[in-house]
Design an enzyme around this catalytic site. Structure first.
Site, short mmCIF file in Angstrom:
data_model
loop_
_atom_site.label_atom_id
_atom_site.label_comp_id
_atom_site.label_asym_id
_atom_site.label_seq_id
_atom_site.Cartn_x
_atom_site.Cartn_y
_atom_site.Cartn_z
N CYS A 104 1.73 8.92 -1.13
CA CYS A 104 0.65 8.22 -1.81
C CYS A 104 -0.48 9.20 -2.07
O CYS A 104 -0.80 10.02 -1.21
CB CYS A 104 0.16 7.07 -0.93
SG CYS A 104 -1.18 6.11 -1.64
N HIS A 146 5.06 -0.25 -4.76
CA HIS A 146 3.99 0.53 -4.14
C HIS A 146 2.65 0.26 -4.81
O HIS A 146 1.65 -0.02 -4.14
CB HIS A 146 4.35 2.02 -4.24
CG HIS A 146 3.34 2.95 -3.67
ND1 HIS A 146 3.55 3.64 -2.49
CD2 HIS A 146 2.11 3.34 -4.11
CE1 HIS A 146 2.48 4.39 -2.23
NE2 HIS A 146 1.60 4.23 -3.22
N GLU A 147 2.62 0.31 -6.14
CA GLU A 147 1.36 0.09 -6.87
C GLU A 147 0.90 -1.37 -6.75
O GLU A 147 -0.29 -1.64 -6.63
CB GLU A 147 1.48 0.51 -8.33
CG GLU A 147 1.78 1.99 -8.53
CD GLU A 147 0.87 2.93 -7.76
OE1 GLU A 147 -0.33 2.61 -7.58
OE2 GLU A 147 1.34 3.99 -7.32
N HIS A 150 -0.93 -1.83 -3.61
CA HIS A 150 -2.32 -1.36 -3.67
C HIS A 150 -3.27 -2.46 -4.15
O HIS A 150 -4.33 -2.65 -3.55
CB HIS A 150 -2.45 -0.15 -4.59
CG HIS A 150 -2.18 1.15 -3.91
ND1 HIS A 150 -2.92 1.61 -2.84
CD2 HIS A 150 -1.26 2.11 -4.16
CE1 HIS A 150 -2.46 2.78 -2.45
NE2 HIS A 150 -1.44 3.10 -3.24
#
Length: 184
Positions: A104, A146-147, A150
């Site tokens: 990351c 993953h995004e 966030h």
């Protein structure tokens, strides 16, 4: 990405938020204004992602707690996926769970084996307000999940358990960029 420009060409590189910054652990706000400022944010995200040599970047990673992310990521067949999503929703995450290396830009230089599904679908909008549906498999599915994490206020380290989590946190605590207290 207006008028066929290269994404990020007119954006500015912004400082990255790093592990320990509260904005990374708070759910982001919905985007309500689809105007020039949103286009500028998307451009800045691309410029910052490319400068940091990443494959995805969420707005909270540059200190903007909005539900926006960009990506330029290959899948397992080396097909390039390039785009952005405003107000993303993860509508499918299924298939085989694979533990693979994950890093990351908010934890520079660190990586850990993280479990992710090998298929994901995100729905949302473009910066002009058009509906969007993005399908990802393999590495690109990992990137989408993953995004999406966030914008939900989660980082990949939050998925780790036991010794993997402890090892990553020890590594973070020794990193020159880390300014906080090592989380448990």
């Amino acid at each position: 990405m207006r008028n066929g420009q290269i994404p990020g060409a007119r954006g500015r590189v912004r400082p990255l938020t790093l592990l320990g910054d509260a904005v990374l652990h708070e759910p982001c706000r919905e985007v309500t204004a689809f105007g020039p400022e949103l286009g500028d944010l998307v451009e800045d995200l691309f410029a910052t992602m490319y400068a940091a040599q990443g494959v995805g970047l969420a707005a909270n990673q540059i200190g903007e707690p909005l539900r926006v992310f960009v990506y330029d990521c290959p899948d397992d067949d080396d097909v390039r996926h390039l785009g952005h999503v405003i107000n993303p929703r993860l509508v499918e995450a299924d298939g085989v769970v694979i533990r693979g290396p994950e890093g990351c830009l908010s934890l520079p230089g660190l990586e850990a084996g993280t479990e992710r599904y090998d298929h994901a679908v995100i729905e949302g909008f473009t910066m002009t307000g058009d509906r969007l549906r993005v399908h990802g498999t393999g590495w690109f599915a990992r990137c989408l999940q993953h995004e999406y994490d966030h914008v939900e206020g989660t980082i990949y380290a939050d998925h780790l358990k036991g010794w993997r989590h402890r090892r990553l946190m020890r590594q973070a605590g020794r990193a020159s960029w880390y300014r906080g207290t090592v989380p448990a």
